[in-house]
Design an enzyme around this catalytic site. Sequence first.
Site, PDB file in Angstrom:
ATOM      1  N   GLY A 254      -2.957   4.099   8.377  1.00 48.58           N
ATOM      2  CA  GLY A 254      -2.613   3.034   7.753  1.00 48.58           C
ATOM      3  C   GLY A 254      -1.966   2.361   9.618  1.00 48.58           C
ATOM      4  O   GLY A 254      -2.404   3.106  10.501  1.00 48.58           O
ATOM      5  N   GLY A 255      -1.299   1.077   9.352  1.00 47.26           N
ATOM      6  CA  GLY A 255      -0.421   0.703  11.342  1.00 47.26           C
ATOM      7  C   GLY A 255      -1.843   0.286  12.273  1.00 47.26           C
ATOM      8  O   GLY A 255      -0.728   1.002  13.177  1.00 47.26           O
TER       9      GLY A 255
ATOM     10  N   MET B 248     -12.205  -5.332   4.497  1.00 42.68           N
ATOM     11  CA  MET B 248     -11.069  -5.009   5.422  1.00 42.68           C
ATOM     12  C   MET B 248     -11.028  -5.643   6.759  1.00 42.68           C
ATOM     13  O   MET B 248     -12.397  -5.468   7.595  1.00 42.68           O
ATOM     14  CB  MET B 248     -11.546  -3.132   5.516  1.00 42.68           C
ATOM     15  CG  MET B 248     -11.905  -2.250   4.471  1.00 42.68           C
ATOM     16  SD  MET B 248     -10.385  -1.433   3.754  1.00 42.68           S
ATOM     17  CE  MET B 248      -9.297  -1.280   4.839  1.00 42.68           C
TER      18      MET B 248
ATOM     19  N   HIS C 239      -7.991   1.469  -3.850  1.00 40.59           N
ATOM     20  CA  HIS C 239      -8.602   1.395  -3.390  1.00 40.59           C
ATOM     21  C   HIS C 239     -10.017   3.071  -3.150  1.00 40.59           C
ATOM     22  O   HIS C 239      -8.848   3.524  -2.165  1.00 40.59           O
ATOM     23  CB  HIS C 239      -8.410   1.024  -1.536  1.00 40.59           C
ATOM     24  CG  HIS C 239      -9.414   0.788  -0.514  1.00 40.59           C
ATOM     25  ND1 HIS C 239      -8.538   0.180   0.455  1.00 40.59           N
ATOM     26  CD2 HIS C 239     -11.053   1.286  -0.765  1.00 40.59           C
ATOM     27  CE1 HIS C 239      -9.667   0.330   1.028  1.00 40.59           C
ATOM     28  NE2 HIS C 239     -10.794   0.368   0.861  1.00 40.59           N
TER      29      HIS C 239
ATOM     30  N   ASP D 246      -4.502   3.964  -1.815  1.00 36.30           N
ATOM     31  CA  ASP D 246      -5.684   4.102  -1.367  1.00 36.30           C
ATOM     32  C   ASP D 246      -6.194   5.691  -1.102  1.00 36.30           C
ATOM     33  O   ASP D 246      -5.614   6.908  -0.926  1.00 36.30           O
ATOM     34  CB  ASP D 246      -5.453   3.918   0.462  1.00 36.30           C
ATOM     35  CG  ASP D 246      -4.890   2.390   0.674  1.00 36.30           C
ATOM     36  OD1 ASP D 246      -6.033   1.876   0.455  1.00 36.30           O
ATOM     37  OD2 ASP D 246      -3.648   1.911   1.061  1.00 36.30           O
TER      38      ASP D 246
ATOM     39  N   ASP E 232      -7.092  -6.432   3.982  1.00 29.32           N
ATOM     40  CA  ASP E 232      -6.565  -5.010   3.720  1.00 29.32           C
ATOM     41  C   ASP E 232      -6.898  -4.853   5.256  1.00 29.32           C
ATOM     42  O   ASP E 232      -7.727  -4.139   5.685  1.00 29.32           O
ATOM     43  CB  ASP E 232      -6.916  -4.365   3.074  1.00 29.32           C
ATOM     44  CG  ASP E 232      -6.651  -2.313   2.710  1.00 29.32           C
ATOM     45  OD1 ASP E 232      -5.368  -2.042   3.442  1.00 29.32           O
ATOM     46  OD2 ASP E 232      -6.778  -1.817   2.320  1.00 29.32           O
ATOM     47  N   GLY E 233      -5.015  -4.825   5.992  1.00 28.89           N
ATOM     48  CA  GLY E 233      -4.922  -4.095   7.259  1.00 28.89           C
ATOM     49  C   GLY E 233      -4.743  -4.642   8.084  1.00 28.89           C
ATOM     50  O   GLY E 233      -5.020  -5.794   8.510  1.00 28.89           O
ATOM     51  N   GLY E 234      -3.704  -4.921   8.851  1.00 30.21           N
ATOM     52  CA  GLY E 234      -2.696  -5.186  10.171  1.00 30.21           C
ATOM     53  C   GLY E 234      -2.259  -6.203   9.294  1.00 30.21           C
ATOM     54  O   GLY E 234      -1.773  -7.387  10.523  1.00 30.21           O
TER      55      GLY E 234
ATOM     56  N   GLY F  54       0.483  -1.843   4.096  1.00 29.62           N
ATOM     57  CA  GLY F  54       1.868  -0.778   4.225  1.00 29.62           C
ATOM     58  C   GLY F  54       2.751  -0.970   4.789  1.00 29.62           C
ATOM     59  O   GLY F  54       3.724  -1.798   4.318  1.00 29.62           O
TER      60      GLY F  54
ATOM     61  N   SER G 170       0.369  -0.726  -0.262  1.00 24.71           N
ATOM     62  CA  SER G 170       0.417  -0.154  -0.172  1.00 24.71           C
ATOM     63  C   SER G 170       0.757   1.552  -0.101  1.00 24.71           C
ATOM     64  O   SER G 170       1.656   1.449   1.029  1.00 24.71           O
ATOM     65  CB  SER G 170      -1.077   0.102   1.119  1.00 24.71           C
ATOM     66  OG  SER G 170      -1.027   1.289   1.692  1.00 24.71           O
TER      67      SER G 170
ATOM     68  N   MET H  65      -8.599   8.541   0.013  1.00 24.75           N
ATOM     69  CA  MET H  65      -9.112   8.717   1.447  1.00 24.75           C
ATOM     70  C   MET H  65      -9.919  10.404   1.294  1.00 24.75           C
ATOM     71  O   MET H  65      -9.441  11.043   0.816  1.00 24.75           O
ATOM     72  CB  MET H  65      -8.874   9.004   2.268  1.00 24.75           C
ATOM     73  CG  MET H  65      -7.921   7.361   2.947  1.00 24.75           C
ATOM     74  SD  MET H  65      -7.202   7.768   4.627  1.00 24.75           S
ATOM     75  CE  MET H  65      -6.080   6.112   4.183  1.00 24.75           C
TER      76      MET H  65
ATOM     77  N   HIS I 145      -1.263  -1.303  -4.357  1.00 23.48           N
ATOM     78  CA  HIS I 145      -2.192  -0.533  -3.849  1.00 23.48           C
ATOM     79  C   HIS I 145      -2.168   0.980  -3.263  1.00 23.48           C
ATOM     80  O   HIS I 145      -1.508   1.496  -3.061  1.00 23.48           O
ATOM     81  CB  HIS I 145      -2.660  -1.352  -2.685  1.00 23.48           C
ATOM     82  CG  HIS I 145      -3.963  -1.526  -2.192  1.00 23.48           C
ATOM     83  ND1 HIS I 145      -5.466  -1.999  -2.368  1.00 23.48           N
ATOM     84  CD2 HIS I 145      -4.590  -0.337  -0.465  1.00 23.48           C
ATOM     85  CE1 HIS I 145      -5.965  -1.265  -1.586  1.00 23.48           C
ATOM     86  NE2 HIS I 145      -6.210  -0.962  -1.051  1.00 23.48           N
TER      87      HIS I 145
ATOM     88  N   MET J  19     -12.047   4.971  -0.761  1.00 21.16           N
ATOM     89  CA  MET J  19     -12.198   5.318   0.498  1.00 21.16           C
ATOM     90  C   MET J  19     -12.720   6.946   0.076  1.00 21.16           C
ATOM     91  O   MET J  19     -12.948   7.742   0.862  1.00 21.16           O
ATOM     92  CB  MET J  19     -11.442   4.970   1.313  1.00 21.16           C
ATOM     93  CG  MET J  19     -10.762   3.979   1.843  1.00 21.16           C
ATOM     94  SD  MET J  19      -9.746   3.296   3.071  1.00 21.16           S
ATOM     95  CE  MET J  19      -8.252   3.819   1.578  1.00 21.16           C
TER      96      MET J  19
HETATM   97  C1  DX5 Z   1      -6.686   1.317   5.698  1.00 25.95           C
HETATM   98  C2  DX5 Z   1      -6.081   1.394   3.979  1.00 25.95           C
HETATM   99  C3  DX5 Z   1      -4.958   0.511   3.831  1.00 25.95           C
HETATM  100  C4  DX5 Z   1      -3.312   0.563   4.547  1.00 25.95           C
HETATM  101  C5  DX5 Z   1      -3.269  -0.825   5.238  1.00 25.95           C
HETATM  102  O1  DX5 Z   1      -7.844   2.090   6.135  1.00 25.95           O
HETATM  103  O2  DX5 Z   1      -7.196   1.183   3.549  1.00 25.95           O
HETATM  104  O3  DX5 Z   1      -4.569  -0.126   2.745  1.00 25.95           O
HETATM  105  O4  DX5 Z   1      -3.213   1.192   4.187  1.00 25.95           O
HETATM  106  O5  DX5 Z   1      -2.181   0.053   5.959  1.00 25.95           O
HETATM  107  P1  DX5 Z   1      -1.553  -1.445   7.460  1.00 25.95           P
HETATM  108  O6  DX5 Z   1      -0.662  -2.860   5.610  1.00 25.95           O
HETATM  109  O7  DX5 Z   1      -0.053  -0.738   7.508  1.00 25.95           O
HETATM  110  O8  DX5 Z   1      -2.129  -1.687   8.169  1.00 25.95           O
HETATM  111 ZN    ZN Z   2      -6.540   0.111   1.474  1.00 26.40          ZN
END
Ligand code: DX5
Ligand code: ZN
Length: 214
Positions: free
Chosen positions: A142-143, A135, A64, A33, A173-175, A195, A6, A35, A31, A66
């Site tokens: 992220g993170g 998700m 992606h 993101d 996606d996420g964590g 990410g 990401s 927002m 990927h 959002m």
């Molecule tokens: C969160 C994003 C993710 C994010 C993932 O809203 O959609 O793509 O970048 O980040 P990590 O891998 O650090 O959780």
């Molecule tokens: Zn994403």
Amino acid sequence: MIVAPSLLAADFARLEESVKTVERAGADWLHCDVMDGVFVPNISFGFPVIKAVAGITELPLDVHLMIVNPDRYVGAVRDCGAMMMNVHQEACTHLHRTVQSIHDAGMKAGVTLNPATPVCMLEDIIADVDMVLLMSVNPGFGGQTFIEHTLAKIRNLRELIVRSGSKALIEVDGGINSATAPAVAQAGADVFVAGSAVFRSENPAEIIQSFKSL
Ligand code: DX5
Ligand code: ZN
């Protein structure tokens, strides 16, 4: 496994170098993101940035969104050269129409579910989509920490895909990191978004290869 680092976790002051690093490290997709500060409580980057990145990488772009009203931006995403356009189920009143217009624009269509949205919301669209993005954190940052309940959702989604004869891939996606990735693969995911785990790693190639071999 397909691995999609990401861009959100990249070093924005050295964007080209960051993208080249993950490309050389064996990433399959990139990927992106987007927002809007309305659908999620954060603002990231928009189409000019994605377009610039498309100009310096061979990686297919997995966008992606959002954002509210993602259907307004099908043309803009296509003009960025995106391979996949992911819209949130929660942001689309006429999801079937949006999926159709993504296909008409020549892109693959992904539908994304927030952690609290059940897989059954996709019953009547699953046959028409190329990917479902689950998700595993609440979108916006992220993170964050992986939500364990996602594993049950991956298994439910796999059942729905098999039952409906859909060809949809499952992206999570996420964590995602070395600790959480094995169970996610085991539950039936096809694509990992990562990410921080990739961009903040001392050795992105090693982490990407370890994900790909799961
Ligand atoms: C969160 C994003 C993710 C994010 C993932 O809203 O959609 O793509 O970048 O980040 P990590 O891998 O650090 O959780
Ligand atoms: Zn994403």
